[in-house]
Design an enzyme around this catalytic site. Structure first.
Site, PDB file in Angstrom:
ATOM      1  N   LYS A 211       2.950  -0.887 -23.074  1.00  0.00           N
ATOM      2  CA  LYS A 211       2.615  -0.357 -21.740  1.00  0.00           C
ATOM      3  C   LYS A 211       2.718   1.163 -21.743  1.00  0.00           C
ATOM      4  CE  LYS A 211       5.398   0.719 -18.668  1.00  0.00           C
ATOM      5  NZ  LYS A 211       6.471   0.903 -17.691  1.00  0.00           N
ATOM      6  N   CYS A 281       3.891  -7.335  -2.764  1.00  0.00           N
ATOM      7  CA  CYS A 281       4.083  -8.513  -3.617  1.00  0.00           C
ATOM      8  C   CYS A 281       5.360  -8.312  -4.435  1.00  0.00           C
ATOM      9  CB  CYS A 281       2.859  -8.714  -4.521  1.00  0.00           C
ATOM     10  SG  CYS A 281       2.776 -10.353  -5.257  1.00  0.00           S
ATOM     11  N   CYS A 288       4.243 -12.172   1.955  1.00  0.00           N
ATOM     12  CA  CYS A 288       2.942 -12.846   2.064  1.00  0.00           C
ATOM     13  C   CYS A 288       2.391 -12.784   3.486  1.00  0.00           C
ATOM     14  CB  CYS A 288       3.070 -14.292   1.595  1.00  0.00           C
ATOM     15  SG  CYS A 288       3.631 -14.444  -0.115  1.00  0.00           S
ATOM     16  N   CYS A 291       0.356  -9.784   3.817  1.00  0.00           N
ATOM     17  CA  CYS A 291      -0.593  -9.559   2.717  1.00  0.00           C
ATOM     18  C   CYS A 291      -1.990 -10.025   3.103  1.00  0.00           C
ATOM     19  CB  CYS A 291      -0.108 -10.305   1.466  1.00  0.00           C
ATOM     20  SG  CYS A 291      -1.212 -10.101   0.055  1.00  0.00           S
ATOM     21  N   CYS A 297      -4.667 -16.395  -1.937  1.00  0.00           N
ATOM     22  CA  CYS A 297      -3.678 -16.356  -3.024  1.00  0.00           C
ATOM     23  C   CYS A 297      -3.189 -17.755  -3.365  1.00  0.00           C
ATOM     24  CB  CYS A 297      -2.496 -15.475  -2.602  1.00  0.00           C
ATOM     25  SG  CYS A 297      -1.164 -15.479  -3.794  1.00  0.00           S
TER      26      CYS A 297
END
Ligand code: SF4
Length: 303
Positions: A211, A281, A288, A291, A297
């Site tokens: 990463k 998230c 949620c 969101c 989702c």
């Protein structure tokens, strides 16, 4: 052209370059052969977007390679259901750019007035400090290091206990003191105080993972070599089923995403999802209800 097959005519991106998100000077360019090698190593084919018909196999050819001897590449057409709308919703939720990563990420931690190779070293160092560490803590450690003049030489001249005091309380600070010293010595001996310009050489440095390497390539060299996947990207990709099957590690997630995500989105995805993971998230108790992706989702729908 048959219904099941078509020739993609879009030219393949060859190591597209990006500017550091935080502005600042243009990174120094890297030797072309290394850019090309990086692009070959990490290239994944793009996808053909067609709403009415799902293609199973497609062929992609580089411009200038469509004639004799050009080997067409097979392209997987799998893509997650509804990903464009999910991505658009995340962009909307992230439109204020007010997550910690937006102000304190690696692209904001280097001294923009420093010489190019010092800037690149500072980018790498901030990435090494950032693993398992909140952005605010990394930024504080970088500020203290920069106040003393942050170069390969200055780090090598700093004794371990002083370096530890300067970077504390970043996660695993004792190990990071050791890795930073070892990596700095390698950079001094083999790279003239600069950082390497390929993922393979970057991940060979002590304390540098994939990463960090992909982010260093993007921020320090302006080269998109792959998708930088940390725990936020790994978690969210799995929650949204952006991988064909569940993945167990960020590296597996990176490979799975690169199979289908159009290359032109690779540079955007890390910052977008990291901030989304910091604000909405969340690792535990994701928000949620707030969101925009709740209805789309699979995790929120219990699927
Ligand atoms: S609905 Fe919940 S789990 Fe799904 S992306 Fe949004 S916050 Fe994450």
């Amino acid at each position: 052209m048959s219904a099941g097959l078509r020739m993609l005519t879009r030219s393949r991106s060859r190591s597209p370059r990006t500017r550091p998100r935080g502005g600042g000077e243009e990174p120094a360019s890297i030797p072309r052969r290394e850019v090309a090698a990086e692009g070959r190593e990490k290239h994944r084919p793009g996808k053909c977007q067609q709403k009415t018909q799902r293609l199973h196999v497609a062929y992609e050819a580089l411009d200038g390679e469509k004639g004799e001897g050009a080997e067409p590449l097979k392209v997987s057409a799998w893509e997650p259901q509804g990903w464009q709308q999910q991505l658009a919703n995340i962009r909307t939720m992230r439109s204020k750019k007010d997550a910690p990563v937006d102000q304190l990420g690696a692209e904001h931690c280097y001294d923009p007035s420093a010489p190019p190779k010092v800037r690149r070293y500072q980018v790498l160092l901030s990435l090494m400090l950032s693993s398992q560490t909140k952005d605010q803590v990394t930024a504080g450690a970088m500020q203290r290091l920069r106040a003393r003049g942050l170069t390969v030489d200055s780090i090598l001249q700093t004794d371990d206990s002083t370096l530890g005091e300067l970077i504390y309380p970043v996660g695993f600070w004792r190990s990071k003191v050791k890795f930073i010293k070892q990596t700095s010595a390698i950079l001094q001996q083999h790279y003239d105080g600069d950082i390497p310009a390929s993922v393979a050489e970057l991940v060979a440095l002590p304390g540098v993972g994939p990463k960090m390497a992909h982010l260093a390539m993007a921020v320090a060299w302006g080269t998109i070599s792959g998708i930088a996947v940390d725990t936020h990207v790994h978690r969210i990709a799995n929650r949204l089923r952006w991988t064909q099957r569940p993945t167990k590690s960020p590296e597996a997630t990176r490979a799975a995403l690169e199979e289908w995500l159009p290359r032109e989105l690779w540079s955007e995805i890390n910052g977008l999802l990291v901030g989304f993971g910091q604000q909405t998230c969340l690792p535990v108790h994701p928000r949620c209800q707030a969101c925009l992706n709740q209805a789309l989702c699979p995790t929120a729908q219990g699927l």
